[in-house]
Design a protein around this motif. Sequence first.
Motif, PDB file in Angstrom:
ATOM      1  N   LEU A 152      -1.826   0.286   1.847  1.00 56.27           N
ATOM      2  CA  LEU A 152      -1.157  -0.866   2.656  1.00 56.27           C
ATOM      3  C   LEU A 152       0.173  -1.280   2.827  1.00 56.27           C
ATOM      4  O   LEU A 152       0.333  -0.820   2.030  1.00 56.27           O
ATOM      5  CB  LEU A 152      -1.596  -1.966   2.809  1.00 56.27           C
ATOM      6  CG  LEU A 152      -3.744  -2.146   2.309  1.00 56.27           C
ATOM      7  CD1 LEU A 152      -4.255  -3.533   1.886  1.00 56.27           C
ATOM      8  CD2 LEU A 152      -4.522  -1.902   3.506  1.00 56.27           C
ATOM      9  N   TYR A 153       0.783  -0.672   4.172  1.00 59.19           N
ATOM     10  CA  TYR A 153       1.819  -1.122   4.213  1.00 59.19           C
ATOM     11  C   TYR A 153       1.988  -2.645   4.917  1.00 59.19           C
ATOM     12  O   TYR A 153       1.295  -2.942   5.956  1.00 59.19           O
ATOM     13  CB  TYR A 153       3.059  -0.314   5.249  1.00 59.19           C
ATOM     14  CG  TYR A 153       2.207   1.522   4.439  1.00 59.19           C
ATOM     15  CD1 TYR A 153       3.395   1.892   3.408  1.00 59.19           C
ATOM     16  CD2 TYR A 153       1.534   1.895   4.813  1.00 59.19           C
ATOM     17  CE1 TYR A 153       3.023   2.512   2.731  1.00 59.19           C
ATOM     18  CE2 TYR A 153       1.630   3.225   3.904  1.00 59.19           C
ATOM     19  CZ  TYR A 153       2.356   3.408   2.943  1.00 59.19           C
ATOM     20  OH  TYR A 153       2.244   4.806   2.904  1.00 59.19           O
ATOM     21  N   ASN A 154       3.060  -2.937   4.925  1.00 64.36           N
ATOM     22  CA  ASN A 154       3.962  -4.475   5.509  1.00 64.36           C
ATOM     23  C   ASN A 154       2.256  -5.477   5.775  1.00 64.36           C
ATOM     24  O   ASN A 154       1.596  -5.771   6.739  1.00 64.36           O
ATOM     25  CB  ASN A 154       4.439  -4.466   6.640  1.00 64.36           C
ATOM     26  CG  ASN A 154       5.613  -3.968   6.697  1.00 64.36           C
ATOM     27  OD1 ASN A 154       6.076  -3.663   5.335  1.00 64.36           O
ATOM     28  ND2 ASN A 154       5.650  -3.280   7.719  1.00 64.36           N
ATOM     29  N   TYR A 155       1.641  -5.163   4.282  1.00 68.64           N
ATOM     30  CA  TYR A 155       0.252  -6.396   4.758  1.00 68.64           C
ATOM     31  C   TYR A 155       0.321  -7.664   3.789  1.00 68.64           C
ATOM     32  O   TYR A 155       1.637  -7.758   3.065  1.00 68.64           O
ATOM     33  CB  TYR A 155      -0.404  -5.561   3.262  1.00 68.64           C
ATOM     34  CG  TYR A 155      -2.199  -6.187   3.160  1.00 68.64           C
ATOM     35  CD1 TYR A 155      -2.899  -6.436   3.802  1.00 68.64           C
ATOM     36  CD2 TYR A 155      -1.579  -7.047   1.475  1.00 68.64           C
ATOM     37  CE1 TYR A 155      -3.896  -7.024   3.418  1.00 68.64           C
ATOM     38  CE2 TYR A 155      -3.167  -6.824   1.476  1.00 68.64           C
ATOM     39  CZ  TYR A 155      -4.012  -7.120   1.993  1.00 68.64           C
ATOM     40  OH  TYR A 155      -4.859  -7.532   1.677  1.00 68.64           O
ATOM     41  N   GLY A 181       0.364  -3.856   8.399  1.00 72.73           N
ATOM     42  CA  GLY A 181       1.107  -3.501   9.134  1.00 72.73           C
ATOM     43  C   GLY A 181       0.708  -1.888   9.467  1.00 72.73           C
ATOM     44  O   GLY A 181       0.252  -1.455  10.540  1.00 72.73           O
ATOM     45  N   ASP A 182       0.384  -1.204   8.282  1.00 75.37           N
ATOM     46  CA  ASP A 182      -0.037   0.380   8.752  1.00 75.37           C
ATOM     47  C   ASP A 182      -0.444   0.635   7.231  1.00 75.37           C
ATOM     48  O   ASP A 182      -0.871  -0.168   6.561  1.00 75.37           O
ATOM     49  CB  ASP A 182       1.362   1.274   8.686  1.00 75.37           C
ATOM     50  CG  ASP A 182       1.163   2.594   9.201  1.00 75.37           C
ATOM     51  OD1 ASP A 182      -0.275   3.008   9.403  1.00 75.37           O
ATOM     52  OD2 ASP A 182       1.924   3.131   9.682  1.00 75.37           O
ATOM     53  N   MET A 183      -1.509   1.282   7.369  1.00 73.83           N
ATOM     54  CA  MET A 183      -2.579   1.653   6.198  1.00 73.83           C
ATOM     55  C   MET A 183      -2.480   3.293   6.127  1.00 73.83           C
ATOM     56  O   MET A 183      -3.091   4.270   7.298  1.00 73.83           O
ATOM     57  CB  MET A 183      -3.471   1.067   5.952  1.00 73.83           C
ATOM     58  CG  MET A 183      -4.989   1.285   7.168  1.00 73.83           C
ATOM     59  SD  MET A 183      -5.965   0.606   6.906  1.00 73.83           S
ATOM     60  CE  MET A 183      -6.749   1.470   5.493  1.00 73.83           C
TER      61      MET A 183
END
Length: 201
Positions: A152-155, A181-183
């Motif tokens: 997980l990014y920017n989570y 944010g993105d995964m």
Amino acid sequence: MRIFLGQILAVILLISGIAGQVEEVMDIFSDCRKSSPDFDKCIQRAFNDLRPLFSVGIPELNVAPFDPHRSPYVEQRRGDARGLGGFRLILTNVSEHGWTNSEVTKYRTDAPNNRIVYSQFFPEKSLEGEYSFKMNALGRPSNTRGVWNLTLYNYSQTTSVTRIGGPGGLLKVRVEIDKIGDMSMHISNFFGGRRVLGEKI
Ligand SMILES: *[C@@H]1O[C@H](CO)[C@@H](O)[C@H](O)[C@H]1NC(C)=O
Ligand SMILES: *[C@@H]1O[C@H](CO)[C@@H](O)[C@H](O)[C@H]1NC(C)=O
Ligand SMILES: *[C@@H]1O[C@H](CO)[C@@H](O)[C@H](O)[C@H]1NC(C)=O
């Protein structure tokens, strides 16, 4: 005062899986005065000041490193895995990385309700492990096993911890996802269509 901070730390330890020596580590928070209007800010700062210790632990206090954090076994089931629509999912050897670079962005003590609520931001949080999934699809039981990983990014997540009953009582932990944010996620099958437990899957 000491008891309440002990609860907070017990929570960090609970979520991160260490059964360390809570009493001693509590001293790190001892600069925060509950009567001070800055108490919540002080705790938030103390959380963030502890981050460098997450990956190395505190050997003098017998606290093991908890980034990565490992859980040997997590199970989720619905109905009977042998009945239609039922399943049983078991995750094993789960490792979670990313606490060291996380940041507590909000912290609030809700003393009347015996609750603390805090939000955390992870630039990158990753999990990996193995799985076993059993279900009954169209009357045919199947059992799939494999490995998985998830990043997980920017989570952001918000955790609330409520103490039920008096001091030393049960802690109820609820985690809510605020934003992802993105995964990326990969799930692979050890057996890729070959026979598992005598069934073709
Ligand atoms: C558990 O996972 C870790 C890290 O992913 C790996 O190094 C270790 O070999 C695994 N252990 C077992 C018993 O599968
Ligand atoms: C995460 O947020 C930062 C700052 O907003 C941005 O630069 C970065 O591209 C984001 N990363 C991902 C993977 O979305
Ligand atoms: C996730 O799993 C895929 C497929 O098994 C693998 O190629 C990839 O390297 C893994 N990523 C991480 C971050 O472990």
